[in-house]
Design a protein around this motif. Structure first.
Motif, PDB file in Angstrom:
ATOM      1  N   LEU A   1       2.547  -6.352  21.193  1.00  0.00           N
ATOM      2  CA  LEU A   1       3.070  -5.345  22.110  1.00  0.00           C
ATOM      3  C   LEU A   1       2.348  -4.008  21.934  1.00  0.00           C
ATOM      4  CD1 LEU A   1       5.176  -4.334  24.162  1.00  0.00           C
ATOM      5  CD2 LEU A   1       6.705  -3.881  22.221  1.00  0.00           C
ATOM      6  N   LEU A   2       2.150  -3.586  20.678  1.00  0.00           N
ATOM      7  CA  LEU A   2       1.480  -2.312  20.426  1.00  0.00           C
ATOM      8  C   LEU A   2       0.022  -2.352  20.858  1.00  0.00           C
ATOM      9  CD1 LEU A   2       2.964  -1.340  16.942  1.00  0.00           C
ATOM     10  CD2 LEU A   2       3.478  -0.323  19.160  1.00  0.00           C
ATOM     11  N   VAL A   3      -0.662  -3.479  20.623  1.00  0.00           N
ATOM     12  CA  VAL A   3      -2.058  -3.606  21.060  1.00  0.00           C
ATOM     13  C   VAL A   3      -2.139  -3.487  22.571  1.00  0.00           C
ATOM     14  CG1 VAL A   3      -3.983  -5.217  21.276  1.00  0.00           C
ATOM     15  CG2 VAL A   3      -2.852  -4.935  19.078  1.00  0.00           C
TER      16      VAL A   3
ATOM     17  N   ARG B   1       0.684   0.327   5.234  1.00  0.00           N
ATOM     18  CA  ARG B   1      -0.758   0.550   5.425  1.00  0.00           C
ATOM     19  C   ARG B   1      -1.439  -0.700   5.986  1.00  0.00           C
ATOM     20  NH1 ARG B   1      -2.962   4.901   2.238  1.00  0.00           N
ATOM     21  NH2 ARG B   1      -1.307   6.024   1.153  1.00  0.00           N
ATOM     22  N   GLY B   2      -1.077  -1.851   5.444  1.00  0.00           N
ATOM     23  CA  GLY B   2      -1.680  -3.085   5.939  1.00  0.00           C
ATOM     24  C   GLY B   2      -1.372  -3.345   7.395  1.00  0.00           C
ATOM     25  N   GLN B   3      -0.147  -3.061   7.812  1.00  0.00           N
ATOM     26  CA  GLN B   3       0.215  -3.272   9.218  1.00  0.00           C
ATOM     27  C   GLN B   3      -0.574  -2.342  10.137  1.00  0.00           C
ATOM     28  OE1 GLN B   3       4.451  -2.663   8.805  1.00  0.00           O
ATOM     29  NE2 GLN B   3       4.882  -4.872   8.978  1.00  0.00           N
ATOM     30  N   VAL B   4      -0.767  -1.091   9.717  1.00  0.00           N
ATOM     31  CA  VAL B   4      -1.535  -0.150  10.538  1.00  0.00           C
ATOM     32  C   VAL B   4      -2.990  -0.598  10.635  1.00  0.00           C
ATOM     33  CG1 VAL B   4      -2.357   2.228  10.699  1.00  0.00           C
ATOM     34  CG2 VAL B   4      -0.001   1.779  10.006  1.00  0.00           C
ATOM     35  N   LEU B   5      -3.558  -1.064   9.511  1.00  0.00           N
ATOM     36  CA  LEU B   5      -4.953  -1.521   9.531  1.00  0.00           C
ATOM     37  C   LEU B   5      -5.095  -2.769  10.396  1.00  0.00           C
ATOM     38  CD1 LEU B   5      -5.992  -1.013   5.791  1.00  0.00           C
ATOM     39  CD2 LEU B   5      -6.637   0.380   7.758  1.00  0.00           C
ATOM     40  N   ARG B   6      -4.145  -3.673  10.281  1.00  0.00           N
ATOM     41  CA  ARG B   6      -4.219  -4.878  11.118  1.00  0.00           C
ATOM     42  C   ARG B   6      -4.084  -4.536  12.596  1.00  0.00           C
ATOM     43  NH1 ARG B   6      -1.248  -7.145   6.808  1.00  0.00           N
ATOM     44  NH2 ARG B   6       0.739  -6.792   7.893  1.00  0.00           N
ATOM     45  N   LEU B   7      -3.248  -3.561  12.908  1.00  0.00           N
ATOM     46  CA  LEU B   7      -3.107  -3.144  14.296  1.00  0.00           C
ATOM     47  C   LEU B   7      -4.409  -2.557  14.835  1.00  0.00           C
ATOM     48  CD1 LEU B   7      -1.380  -2.595  16.798  1.00  0.00           C
ATOM     49  CD2 LEU B   7      -0.710  -0.412  15.752  1.00  0.00           C
ATOM     50  N   ALA B   8      -5.072  -1.705  14.040  1.00  0.00           N
ATOM     51  CA  ALA B   8      -6.345  -1.113  14.480  1.00  0.00           C
ATOM     52  C   ALA B   8      -7.393  -2.189  14.698  1.00  0.00           C
ATOM     53  CB  ALA B   8      -6.828  -0.100  13.442  1.00  0.00           C
TER      54      ALA B   8
ATOM     55  N   ALA C   1      -6.834  -5.424  15.286  1.00  0.00           N
ATOM     56  CA  ALA C   1      -6.444  -6.300  16.394  1.00  0.00           C
ATOM     57  C   ALA C   1      -6.741  -5.660  17.742  1.00  0.00           C
ATOM     58  CB  ALA C   1      -4.962  -6.640  16.276  1.00  0.00           C
ATOM     59  N   GLU C   2      -6.524  -4.360  17.853  1.00  0.00           N
ATOM     60  CA  GLU C   2      -6.811  -3.688  19.124  1.00  0.00           C
ATOM     61  C   GLU C   2      -8.301  -3.736  19.447  1.00  0.00           C
ATOM     62  OE1 GLU C   2      -6.384   0.702  21.257  1.00  0.00           O
ATOM     63  OE2 GLU C   2      -5.412   0.307  19.327  1.00  0.00           O
ATOM     64  N   ALA C   3      -9.136  -3.428  18.447  1.00  0.00           N
ATOM     65  CA  ALA C   3     -10.583  -3.474  18.674  1.00  0.00           C
ATOM     66  C   ALA C   3     -11.035  -4.889  19.000  1.00  0.00           C
ATOM     67  CB  ALA C   3     -11.323  -2.950  17.440  1.00  0.00           C
ATOM     68  N   LEU C   4     -10.496  -5.874  18.286  1.00  0.00           N
ATOM     69  CA  LEU C   4     -10.888  -7.261  18.524  1.00  0.00           C
ATOM     70  C   LEU C   4     -10.457  -7.726  19.912  1.00  0.00           C
ATOM     71  CD1 LEU C   4     -12.237  -9.612  17.030  1.00  0.00           C
ATOM     72  CD2 LEU C   4      -9.971 -10.350  16.311  1.00  0.00           C
TER      73      LEU C   4
ATOM     74  N   ALA D   1     -13.271   0.427  13.434  1.00  0.00           N
ATOM     75  CA  ALA D   1     -11.877   0.801  13.676  1.00  0.00           C
ATOM     76  C   ALA D   1     -11.085   0.864  12.378  1.00  0.00           C
ATOM     77  CB  ALA D   1     -11.233  -0.196  14.639  1.00  0.00           C
ATOM     78  N   VAL D   2     -11.340  -0.072  11.478  1.00  0.00           N
ATOM     79  CA  VAL D   2     -10.546  -0.166  10.260  1.00  0.00           C
ATOM     80  C   VAL D   2     -10.957   0.882   9.233  1.00  0.00           C
ATOM     81  CG1 VAL D   2     -10.038  -1.643   8.274  1.00  0.00           C
ATOM     82  CG2 VAL D   2      -9.965  -2.588  10.589  1.00  0.00           C
ATOM     83  N   VAL D   3     -12.266   1.103   9.072  1.00  0.00           N
ATOM     84  CA  VAL D   3     -12.726   2.031   8.029  1.00  0.00           C
ATOM     85  C   VAL D   3     -12.220   3.458   8.275  1.00  0.00           C
ATOM     86  CG1 VAL D   3     -14.766   3.082   6.983  1.00  0.00           C
ATOM     87  CG2 VAL D   3     -14.702   0.619   7.399  1.00  0.00           C
ATOM     88  N   PRO D   4     -12.385   4.041   9.490  1.00  0.00           N
ATOM     89  CA  PRO D   4     -11.813   5.386   9.695  1.00  0.00           C
ATOM     90  C   PRO D   4     -10.294   5.417   9.561  1.00  0.00           C
ATOM     91  CG  PRO D   4     -13.404   4.872  11.410  1.00  0.00           C
ATOM     92  CD  PRO D   4     -13.135   3.608  10.682  1.00  0.00           C
ATOM     93  N   THR D   5      -9.624   4.343   9.994  1.00  0.00           N
ATOM     94  CA  THR D   5      -8.171   4.308   9.857  1.00  0.00           C
ATOM     95  C   THR D   5      -7.763   4.279   8.389  1.00  0.00           C
ATOM     96  OG1 THR D   5      -8.021   3.111  11.952  1.00  0.00           O
ATOM     97  CG2 THR D   5      -6.088   3.065  10.538  1.00  0.00           C
ATOM     98  N   ALA D   6      -8.501   3.529   7.577  1.00  0.00           N
ATOM     99  CA  ALA D   6      -8.210   3.490   6.146  1.00  0.00           C
ATOM    100  C   ALA D   6      -8.413   4.858   5.507  1.00  0.00           C
ATOM    101  CB  ALA D   6      -9.091   2.448   5.466  1.00  0.00           C
TER     102      ALA D   6
END
Length: 726
Positions: free
Chosen positions: A363-365, A638-645, A647-650, A706-711
């Motif tokens: 849903l968020l993606v 943190r893991g959920q936010v990284l997975r969301l970032a 998943a959106e890019a993918l 997407a993941v590296v800047p978010t991290a």
């Protein structure tokens, strides 16, 4: 406005890094291309290699001269006549003669005599070369010319694609940057800046980036050109003597082209920036309004209509033109550009389809991609372009290769094919031994060419094979549109539908491989196919052409193994291949230079895509700092936010890849239609490996960016992130 532009570049340098790198690489490639073209056009005079000691060289007349109402037309002869023996004998009376016996008869000789006396002896039957012109007698001259022509096509295609993709990357980056800075422009408008001043600010930023990138690109090209030409010479793709010259105009052309690309790429973005209203500064929501701008919609629709109309006209008028390399490399660009411009219309529903899964993450993606449709479009468009380029270019060449191989399989019914070991031809004794093999039906043939004058002004060369009609039917099954193979005789010719005159019974004036002019009756007509259906003549109409291939069919009741053993015993070192082995050896696929050019083009496109994807993703993540803070404050780990970032890019990359695959299918469908109209087998070939590799590379890069800047953002406290200013 210039000071504002320079300060913006210093503050937002990350947003312009992608433009700078793309322009620098494009200008560097244009510099290399220009230097290579200039060097090939003004190749230095080289000393002769074969006849170095002979002051005068005599060669056979290897050029056909045909007068026309608009001037003389010339073409190279397939089988030049040797210098007459009487002429050679008279030349020996003038001085010492050294003949070149690398081929049947004397085609080149060196002589120590007065050039005027030599010209008087040979007359118009041969050419007399002196000085540096003696290099024209070297056997590798034609090979070097073909290599330079292939290099020019390679660099020209690479330069064109580089300019196309760099304009796309620059325009996409500037458009996204303007969309990000709409509040900034609104504040300038509130402070009293006019729309023209805002536009000039954006153009000044593009000018500054263009000047710096073009300068860096020229320096890069000057260093890379010698290394590249040396590498090409080592690989045999360029003559060993080929080097880069000291011409200046390629640097000027590349520099000003880079500057023009930067300004053109920013023009549309500057116009949108000037239309920003002062009230935009008061907007609280950062969600994108609208799906696509009017200008982008109109341009994309116009290009889509142009692509459809030109394809329809080509299919109804000249479908064979779609099979030419220049056409199937350039024509897909129209549809690819149109699809990239119109991609925002399809992106939102496609992302919704891909994320139609249960759970909060999907849903968020879906909502993030929809709210930031411009960010999603800027990420998906370069992926679409690269996947469509890879699929269209490699798919079209593979489809044509497969269709050509299918044609050859249908045309060849011989059980064996015998080829000479030295690559020249069989003599009469070898042909007699082959004909004496029990159970073998032997059909020797020769490679030749004929020329025809079309419309009274165009001298067209057509590859041909010379074969005896009595044995042709036993070893080949020609695809005929009209006529019969059995009607071929010494007064006739078999042509294809590409000839201007191709009605059975018509008489056509041709020039044979040695320059002899004849008027032949059309005995049969073949469909054009993929271009491999050349003309057929009898051996009498191919003087000087040695038999370079012998097709062998099995007589009724013959033992294949016994025939194979007898064939190998009769020809000595010659190669005896089965039908399938000969088809694999003679139709290996795309030529090496063409394939290298396509891989170079795709490498450039993938590199530009990487630059665009990295820049867009990093710029987009910088705008989502507050979104990350909201998620953290709402309880996301943190893991959920990284997975969301990730998943959106993918998801956005997958949507772009699917649109690119759709464009590929449409382009290949147009080629398949052209093959069907040419009576060729439409064997579609999707380059799945290249498509998968390209998509995987884009996805990996997008996820990392997407993941590296978010991290890095997550290292700060959520409360501090929520208080971050735009």
């Amino acid at each position: 406005m210039l000071s504002v532009a320079l300060r913006t570049l210093r503050v937002r340098w990350t947003a312009f890094t992608g433009c700078f790198v793309a322009l620098a690489l494009g200008v560097g490639l244009l510099t290399v291309m220009g230097l290579a073209l200039a060097s090939s056009a003004s190749a230095p005079d080289r000393a002769p290699e074969r006849f170095t000691a002979a002051p005068v060289v005599v060669t056979s007349q290897d050029t056909l001269h045909v007068p026309t109402p608009v001037g003389e037309r010339t073409a190279g002869l397939a089988h030049p006549r040797p210098i007459p023996a009487a002429t050679v004998a008279r030349l020996r009376q003038l001085g010492p003669v050294v003949t070149d016996r690398s081929a049947a008869g004397v085609h080149r000789l060196g002589i120590e005599a007065d050039p005027a006396a030599v010209r008087e002896v040979v007359g118009d039957g041969a050419r007399v070369l002196t000085g540096t012109a003696r290099r024209l007698a070297d056997p590798g001259r034609e090979r070097d010319r073909e290599a330079l022509t292939a290099l020019n096509a390679l660099f020209g295609t690479a330069g064109g694609v580089s300019a196309f993709v760099s304009v796309f990357v620059v325009a996409s980056t500037f458009a996204f940057a303007v969309a990000q800075r709409r509040r900034e422009f609104a504040l300038l408008r509130t402070a009293g800046a006019t729309p023209g001043q805002v536009r000039r600010t954006v153009l000044a930023e593009a000018l500054a980036v263009g000047v710096l990138a073009s300068t860096a690109g020229c320096v890069l090209g000057s260093r890379a050109a010698p290394l590249l030409t040396a590498r090409l010479a080592e690989q045999g793709l360029a003559p060993a003597w080929f080097t880069v010259g000291d011409q200046v105009w390629p640097y000027h052309a590349a520099f000003w082209t880079g500057l023009l690309v930067a300004l053109c790429g920013a023009a549309a973005a500057s116009w949108r920036a000037g239309r920003t209203a002062p009230a935009e500064a008061l907007r609280a929501a950062s969600a994108d309004r609208g799906v696509i701008t009017r200008g982008r919609l109109l341009t994309g629709a116009a290009l889509l209509l142009t692509a459809a109309v030109t394809l329809a006209l080509a299919l109804t008028g000249d479908p064979g033109d779609l099979l030419h390399r220049k056409t199937y490399i350039s024509r897909p660009m129209l549809l690819i550009t149109a699809a990239a411009l119109l991609s925002p219309l399809c992106l939102r529903p496609l992302v919704g389809l891909l994320t139609r899964l249960p759970g909060v993450c999907a849903l968020l993606v879906r909502e993030n991609a929809a709210a930031g449709i411009r960010r999603s479009s800027a990420l998906a468009a370069p992926v679409l372009v690269t996947v469509a380029l890879a699929g269209s270019l490699l798919g079209m060449t593979a489809t044509l290769d497969r269709a050509g191989a299918a044609e050859a399989r249908e045309r060849t019914t011989a059980a064996f094919v015998v080829l000479p070991a030295d690559g020249t031809g069989f003599d009469a004794a070898a042909l007699r031994r082959l004909r004496a093999v029990p159970g073998a039906v032997v059909s020797p043939s020769s490679s030749t060419a004929v020329h025809v004058l079309e419309d009274g002004v165009a001298l067209i060369r057509s590859e041909a094979r010379a074969v005896a009609p009595a044995t042709l039917a036993a070893t080949a099954r020609l695809p005929l549109a009209a006529g019969r193979v059995g009607d071929l005789d010494d007064d006739s010719i078999i042509v294809n539908e590409e000839w201007r005159r191709h009605r059975v019974g018509e008489r056509v004036r041709v020039w044979l491989g040695d320059g002899t002019r004849r008027t032949l009756r059309i005995a049969a007509v073949m469909p054009t196919g993929t271009g491999g259906n050349g003309a057929y003549v009898t051996p009498r109409n191919a003087p000087g052409a040695p038999a370079d291939r012998v097709d062998v069919a099995l007589a009724e009741g013959a033992d294949p193994e016994a025939v194979t053993t007898a064939l190998r015993a009769s020809v000595g070192t010659a190669r005896v291949l089965t039908r399938d082995a000969w088809l694999r050896a003679s139709h290996p696929g795309t030529q090496r230079t063409t394939r290298l050019g396509l891989l170079l083009v795709l490498g450039i496109a993938l590199l530009y895509t990487g630059i665009s994807v990295a820049g867009t993703t990093i710029m987009g993540r910088s705008d989502q700092v507050r979104d990350v803070a909201v998620l953290r404050l709402a309880g996301a780990t943190r893991g959920q936010v990284l997975r969301l970032a990730g998943a959106e890019a993918l998801t956005v990359v997958a949507a772009g890849a699917l649109l690119g695959l759709l464009v590929t299918a449409v382009n290949l469908a147009g080629l398949a239609a052209a093959l069907a109209l040419q009576s060729a087998p439409p064997a579609l070939a999707f380059p799945w490996r290249a498509l998968g590799t390209t998509t995987a590379a884009c996805a990996l890069l997008a996820v990392l960016c997407a993941v590296v800047p978010t991290a890095a953002t997550l290292r700060r406290r959520a409360v501090d992130l929520a208080a971050t200013r735009e």
